[in-house]
Design a protein around this motif. Structure first.
Motif, PDB file in Angstrom:
ATOM      1  N   UNK A 269       0.841  -1.183   0.000  1.00  0.00           N
ATOM      2  CA  UNK A 269       0.000   0.000   0.000  1.00  0.00           C
ATOM      3  C   UNK A 269       0.888   1.250   0.000  1.00  0.00           C
ATOM      4  N   UNK A 270       0.726   2.060  -1.038  1.00  0.00           N
ATOM      5  CA  UNK A 270       1.427   3.342  -1.103  1.00  0.00           C
ATOM      6  C   UNK A 270       0.868   4.275  -0.022  1.00  0.00           C
ATOM      7  N   UNK A 271       1.707   5.156   0.485  1.00  0.00           N
ATOM      8  CA  UNK A 271       1.247   6.178   1.429  1.00  0.00           C
ATOM      9  C   UNK A 271       1.571   7.550   0.863  1.00  0.00           C
ATOM     10  N   UNK A 272       0.623   8.457   0.980  1.00  0.00           N
ATOM     11  CA  UNK A 272       0.772   9.785   0.395  1.00  0.00           C
ATOM     12  C   UNK A 272       0.042  10.794   1.260  1.00  0.00           C
ATOM     13  N   UNK A 273       0.646  11.943   1.450  1.00  0.00           N
ATOM     14  CA  UNK A 273      -0.036  12.991   2.212  1.00  0.00           C
ATOM     15  C   UNK A 273      -1.158  13.596   1.373  1.00  0.00           C
TER      16      UNK A 273
END
Length: 596
Positions: A269-273
């Motif tokens: 799972x990518x994480x992005x603000x």
């Protein structure tokens, strides 16, 4: 006995067996001395055969059957001479020896097949017929299997499934409530829950530690393909956790569901603000199945005498690779008209088309040299053969428009792989959002979301920009551009919760009247806690690669919020109104319905 087997069960190993089947007559084919019938139930279809030479009366009875007649047959299983590889029972058929008509059916208003001739409204009016279609039954079976896997997984982690009330207190935040008048308390109303938020937090105060519920929720809001007035959430809450533990837990749930139900291994799972999602994709739920990030052009495009760009807060674009020679003037006009639609709201579209012969075609060619325009394409990640599409205007609006344009270009050019799944956590949402019309802040998620610890001190600021910069311990799960779920770490301290209510414009009296029960509970030892809620209907749709949630709901509402099958909502009689202390002003209703 109505059946020894169902209509999807018979195989080659059943050859020679005497069986009894029951179901609906789906199709009938007459060939002189032979009649074939497809018998359907929820498990599948079995071919039946009637022979005029061996039993004329039985064959004539079969020929008299109409579509959707309910019948029961007995006979012997034999191997088919012309097998049907597309059907699980396609290797066998039943030679019928006995036929009983259990119930005659009227002619259905549409064909009950995967590809039907019934429109949406007609099929929703006769939903009980629509659900007989195998394609729709498969969706409801999928939902059933998914909910079973959810319960198994949550139980394995020692979550408790606990029901919360359906008749609750109305609150002013969020979408409009559906309200229910109380007969025993004249002039007072319950609300149907938009979510069990406060109850699940109170369960954490009560020491239940891990809670979940597959629960109906209600919102009185405008409808679209992925929204219904009543919907189902996978509602979850945990005690003594931080954000990382919540994300890991429900990342695990999501991976388990995709693997157990679809046999799909999800990638990491990518994480992005939130800020990066808006900056790069113009959306807080970006579709990561293809690239085309938004590229800012302010430092390159301004100061060259082109007033449209010079006066804009933001000039930015997206680069479409490999299509420069394929886009004609007609294509460009169609795309320009698309971005100018009210749903997008752009005033126009600028493009830089760097063709394979090294020539440049652009709507702003007289303001910028070919070499400058080529440099923009290169800086945006493109090159010869690519097109840079550019919009300008107010920053937030322009980024959103470019996000929509990016998706449309992805759809037009088949850049989106329907078999690919790209999960993403969007994090660090703003705690508050300012509403110009009302002149006040609203909670971006809900009023119980905790601010990040390092931003708590900003909550006493008077400057609007500082308050807008407060980040929340909030997170959304996004898959393929659809928000699957959202949650946060919660406030568990009364003083901090009161401070947040102050920022949202609640007076102390209003906060006490609306949420005093929760504030009071916090005074008796509330643990740190957080959670998430998944949209079950939307999760079903995304896992099956479709946009509409409607077919995963047995009895959905239409686009105006009506159940056309049972004709609801509807008027109630004067006696019921009197019991509730209500009366209907027919004149006001007529004026409202006519738009006066």
């Amino acid at each position: 006995m109505y059946r020894t087997h169902n209509c999807g069960e018979l195989r080659l190993e059943h050859i020679g067996a005497n069986v009894t089947l029951s179901g609906w007559m789906a199709t009938k084919r007459d060939f002189g001395g032979m009649t074939f019938i497809d018998l359907r139930d929820r498990y599948g279809i079995t071919q039946l055969i009637f022979n005029m030479d061996t039993n004329q009366a039985l064959c004539e009875l079969a020929r008299s059957l109409g579509r959707e007649d309910v019948i029961s047959i007995s006979g012997q299983v034999r191997e088919r001479s012309n097998k049907n590889p597309d059907r699980l029972t396609g290797d066998v058929e039943v030679v019928v020896e006995k036929l009983s008509v259990l119930n005659k059916a009227k002619l259905p208003p549409f064909t009950i097949e995967d590809e039907t001739d019934g429109g949406d409204d007609l099929r929703m009016k006769y939903r009980y017929l629509d659900i007989r279609r195998p394609v729709l039954q498969d969706k409801l079976k999928f939902r059933s299997k998914l909910t079973l896997e959810i319960r198994k997984y949550m139980d394995s982690l020692e979550f408790l499934e606990i029901e919360t009330p359906v008749l609750i207190k109305s609150t002013p935040e969020g979408a409009r409530d559906f309200v229910v008048p109380s007969r025993l308390n004249p002039g007072q109303f319950y609300a149907l829950p938009q979510s069990p938020q406060t109850f699940k937090q109170i369960l954490m105060v009560a020491g239940m530690d891990k809670y979940f519920q597959i629960v109906k929720c209600f919102r009185d809001e405008d409808l679209r393909a992925d929204r219904q007035p009543e919907f189902t959430q996978i509602d979850c809450e945990m005690s003594f956790v931080d954000q990382e533990e919540v994300l890991n837990t429900f990342e695990g749930l999501t991976k388990h569901l995709f693997k157990s139900v679809k046999d799909i291994e999800l990638p990491e799972f990518t994480r992005m603000s939130y800020d990066d999602a808006i900056r790069k994709y113009g959306s807080d739920k970006p579709d990561l199945r293809f690239g085309m990030e938004i590229f800012d052009l302010n430092e390159y495009a301004k100061g060259h005498g082109f007033n449209v760009f010079d006066s804009a807060e933001l000039v930015a674009g997206v680069c479409l690779q490999g299509k420069a020679d394929e886009y004609s003037n007609k294509n460009m006009k169609g795309l320009t008209d698309w971005v100018k639609r009210p749903q997008i709201g752009a005033k126009g579209l600028v493009y830089v088309q760097w063709k394979e012969d090294d020539s440049v075609k652009s709507t702003i060619g007289k303001f910028y040299s070919d070499n400058v325009l080529k440099s923009w394409v290169e800086k945006s990640g493109g090159g010869k053969g690519d097109i840079l599409f550019i919009l300008s205007g107010a920053e937030n609006v322009t980024r959103k428009q470019l996000g929509e344009l990016r998706l449309e270009l992805g759809r037009q050019n088949n850049l989106i792989d329907p078999g690919l799944y790209k999960p993403l956590w969007v994090m660090d949402f703003p705690l508050l959002e300012w509403d110009k019309e009302t002149g006040r802040f609203y909670a971006m998620h809900h009023p119980f979301t905790a601010p990040k610890a390092e931003d708590v001190e900003k909550m006493t600021a008077k400057d609007q920009a500082v308050l807008e910069s407060i980040r929340a311990d909030a997170y959304d799960l996004v898959i393929n551009g659809a928000e699957i779920g959202g949650g946060s770490i919660r406030i568990f301290d009364r003083d901090l919760q009161s401070k947040n209510f102050d920022l949202l414009g609640f007076s102390r009296e209003e906060a006490e009247a609306q949420f005093g029960f929760l504030l009071s509970a916090f005074e008796y030892g509330a643990p740190p806690h957080g959670g998430i809620a998944f949209g079950l209907d939307r999760l079903c749709a995304v896992m099956n690669g479709v946009a509409s949630i409607r077919d995963f709901i047995a009895f959905p509402k239409n686009n105006t919020g009506r159940d056309v099958m049972i004709d609801a909502p509807s008027r109630i009689d004067d006696g019921q109104l009197a019991d509730l202390g209500l009366q209907i002003d027919d004149t006001a209703l007529e004026e409202a319905s006519s738009g006066e």
